[in-house]
Structure formats: C-alpha cells, structure tokens
Scaffold this motif. Structure first.
Motif, PDB file in Angstrom:
ATOM      1  N   GLU A 247       0.837  -1.205   0.000  1.00 23.03           N
ATOM      2  CA  GLU A 247       0.000   0.000   0.000  1.00 23.03           C
ATOM      3  C   GLU A 247       0.874   1.257   0.000  1.00 23.03           C
ATOM      4  O   GLU A 247       0.671   2.188   0.775  1.00 23.03           O
ATOM      5  CB  GLU A 247      -0.927  -0.001   1.221  1.00 23.03           C
ATOM      6  N   GLU A 248       1.847   1.295  -0.894  1.00 26.47           N
ATOM      7  CA  GLU A 248       2.790   2.413  -0.921  1.00 26.47           C
ATOM      8  C   GLU A 248       2.129   3.760  -1.203  1.00 26.47           C
ATOM      9  O   GLU A 248       2.622   4.800  -0.780  1.00 26.47           O
ATOM     10  CB  GLU A 248       3.884   2.157  -1.963  1.00 26.47           C
TER      11      GLU A 248
ATOM     12  N   ILE B  82      -0.383   4.260   2.627  1.00 24.66           N
ATOM     13  CA  ILE B  82      -0.056   3.959   4.022  1.00 24.66           C
ATOM     14  C   ILE B  82       0.419   5.188   4.800  1.00 24.66           C
ATOM     15  O   ILE B  82       0.054   5.379   5.965  1.00 24.66           O
ATOM     16  CB  ILE B  82       0.987   2.814   4.122  1.00 24.66           C
TER      17      ILE B  82
ATOM     18  N   ASP C 207       3.457  -5.222   8.650  1.00 26.79           N
ATOM     19  CA  ASP C 207       3.705  -5.250   7.214  1.00 26.79           C
ATOM     20  C   ASP C 207       3.773  -6.706   6.767  1.00 26.79           C
ATOM     21  O   ASP C 207       4.693  -7.445   7.127  1.00 26.79           O
ATOM     22  CB  ASP C 207       5.008  -4.523   6.894  1.00 26.79           C
TER      23      ASP C 207
ATOM     24  N   SER D 162       5.274  -6.957   2.246  1.00 23.02           N
ATOM     25  CA  SER D 162       5.153  -6.071   1.081  1.00 23.02           C
ATOM     26  C   SER D 162       6.411  -6.132   0.210  1.00 23.02           C
ATOM     27  O   SER D 162       7.531  -6.228   0.721  1.00 23.02           O
ATOM     28  CB  SER D 162       4.934  -4.622   1.542  1.00 23.02           C
TER      29      SER D 162
ATOM     30  N   THR E 217       6.346   0.036   0.319  1.00 23.33           N
ATOM     31  CA  THR E 217       5.699   0.113   1.633  1.00 23.33           C
ATOM     32  C   THR E 217       6.682  -0.088   2.775  1.00 23.33           C
ATOM     33  O   THR E 217       6.669   0.642   3.770  1.00 23.33           O
ATOM     34  CB  THR E 217       4.571  -0.934   1.738  1.00 23.33           C
TER      35      THR E 217
END
Length: 235
Positions: free
Chosen positions: A21-22, A25, A47, A50, A54
């Motif tokens: 979810e870069e 987030i 995390d 990822s 992310t």
C-alpha cells in the motif's frame, strides 16, 4: 464526556495490517495521528511481506509505535493476529491500510465504549444511505451478514466491515486461527460465541476498485461462508 468514564480506558491500540500500500499507508498513519481523541494512541503496523515501497516508507515513519515485518506475505488474518499479540491498549481498533475508511471517525466508533454502553463496536457502511458500495460487493456483504445473523443470532447490517473495535477484555477471549480475509467472519463468530453484543454505528465509506489496489476476491466470500460454519461447530 465524564472524566471517570474516560479513565477506565486510557490507551487505544490501532492495528494496521498492510500489504503493498505504498500510495496510501503514509496518509493513513498521518490521519491516525491527526485524529483528536481522549485516549493515548499506539500504532501497531504489521507489514505482511510487502514487495513495493511500503516497507521503506514504514521504516522511516517515526509515528509508528511498533512495526512488525513478515518476510513473506501470509495474509490479513495472520497480520491481525500478530497485531493482537503486540497490542497493549485498553481498546483495540483495526484499521485497513487503504483510504476506504477514515480515522477521523474514530470518535463515532469509540463513543459507545467510552460511555460504558458497549465492549464491541462495528462501523457499518450500510447505515448511511449516501455510501456508494459497488453492487456485487453489496450483494455479497448482505448475504454474508444475513447468514451470520442466522447462525449466531446477531442483528448486524455489516459483518464484513473493516472497522471492528473491542476492549482488551474481549480480545483476550477470542480464539483466532484465520490467515486470510476470513478473519472478519471469524472475529464476529468468536465475539458472538463469547456472548458479547455488537453495537453498530454509521460510518463513511469510499470504496476502491481492483485497479486501485482492492485485493479481496470472490473466493474470499466462499472462505468466509466456510469459516462461519466451521466456527459454529468448533466452539
């Protein structure tokens, strides 16, 4: 809100499971920080392996209280369960790492608990008429919720909601095993089996599409059904 009621609960643990979810987030965490609450906040980010930016973004964010990074992707359910083992707060809230749910509405979710009227609160997307939920997602959620109500004698409008809040006392009584998205029905089933009433409050919802990063698939609906049945016979 009377001070004596607030003092019973002093810290909110916010569990944020995240996978690739870069683009969102950092903003999610910033919104959590900016949300004004009568509680201390600890942000627990798990995390889930990822492989985009992310991981690097999270390592640089000094607002995170505890960061746990798995070497590979093991699923949202596993990430939530890890987060629960790390939570030290009196109240626990699960926050998705996208922007479908807004931390600015935490006060709505916490109000029944801080007023000693509930120990479990769900944010319902279907109590607010202007929420635009995609048609097939709406149908699937409606079916799963009605099936949950039938099996567990609940009165929910949104079992699959990403906003689930409960006290540490409740968390301590939940026997969870799910690794994927079936964590949502498992949480609900175990809460109902522990004889806790689930209070729902209306929340806003901004759905995203598959192209925008939505990860849940139709197979997850089948897994949710199976989990509801499994929990019924595995008490």
């Amino acid at each position: 809100m009377p001070d004596d009621k607030i003092l019973k609960y002093q810290t909110l643990s916010i569990i944020v499971p995240v996978y690739n979810e870069e683009s969102t987030i950092a903003e999610v965490i910033q919104r959590i920080i900016e949300t004004d609450l009568p509680l201390q906040k600890e942000i627990i980010v798990v995390d889930d392996g990822s492989n985009d930016q992310t991981r690097e973004i999270l390592k640089l964010d000094q607002n995170i209280t505890r960061l746990y990074q798995t070497p590979v992707n093991i699923g949202k359910g596993a990430a939530v369960r890890i987060g629960l083992t790390l939570a030290e707060g009196d109240i626990i809230l699960i926050q998705d790492a996208d922007l479908e749910f807004d931390p600015a509405e935490y006060h709505l979710l916490l109000k029944p608990i801080l007023e000693n009227k509930a120990q479990v609160v769900y944010g319902s997307r279907f109590l607010k008429r202007n929420n635009k939920v995609p048609f097939f997602r709406h149908i699937a959620n409606s079916f799963l919720t009605k099936f949950t109500n039938l099996l567990y004698r609940a009165k929910l409008t949104d079992m699959e909601t990403g906003y689930k809040v409960f006290t540490s006392e409740v968390a301590g009584k939940l026997r969870l095993t799910a690794n994927q998205f079936e964590i949502e029905p498992e949480l609900t089933a175990r809460i109902c089996q522990a004889k806790y009433k689930i209070t729902e409050v209306s929340i806003s919802y901004k759905p995203r599409t598959k192209s925008e990063g939505k990860k849940i698939k139709w197979r997850d609906g089948v897994k949710a059904l199976w989990m509801l049945i499994k929990c019924l016979f595995d008490k």
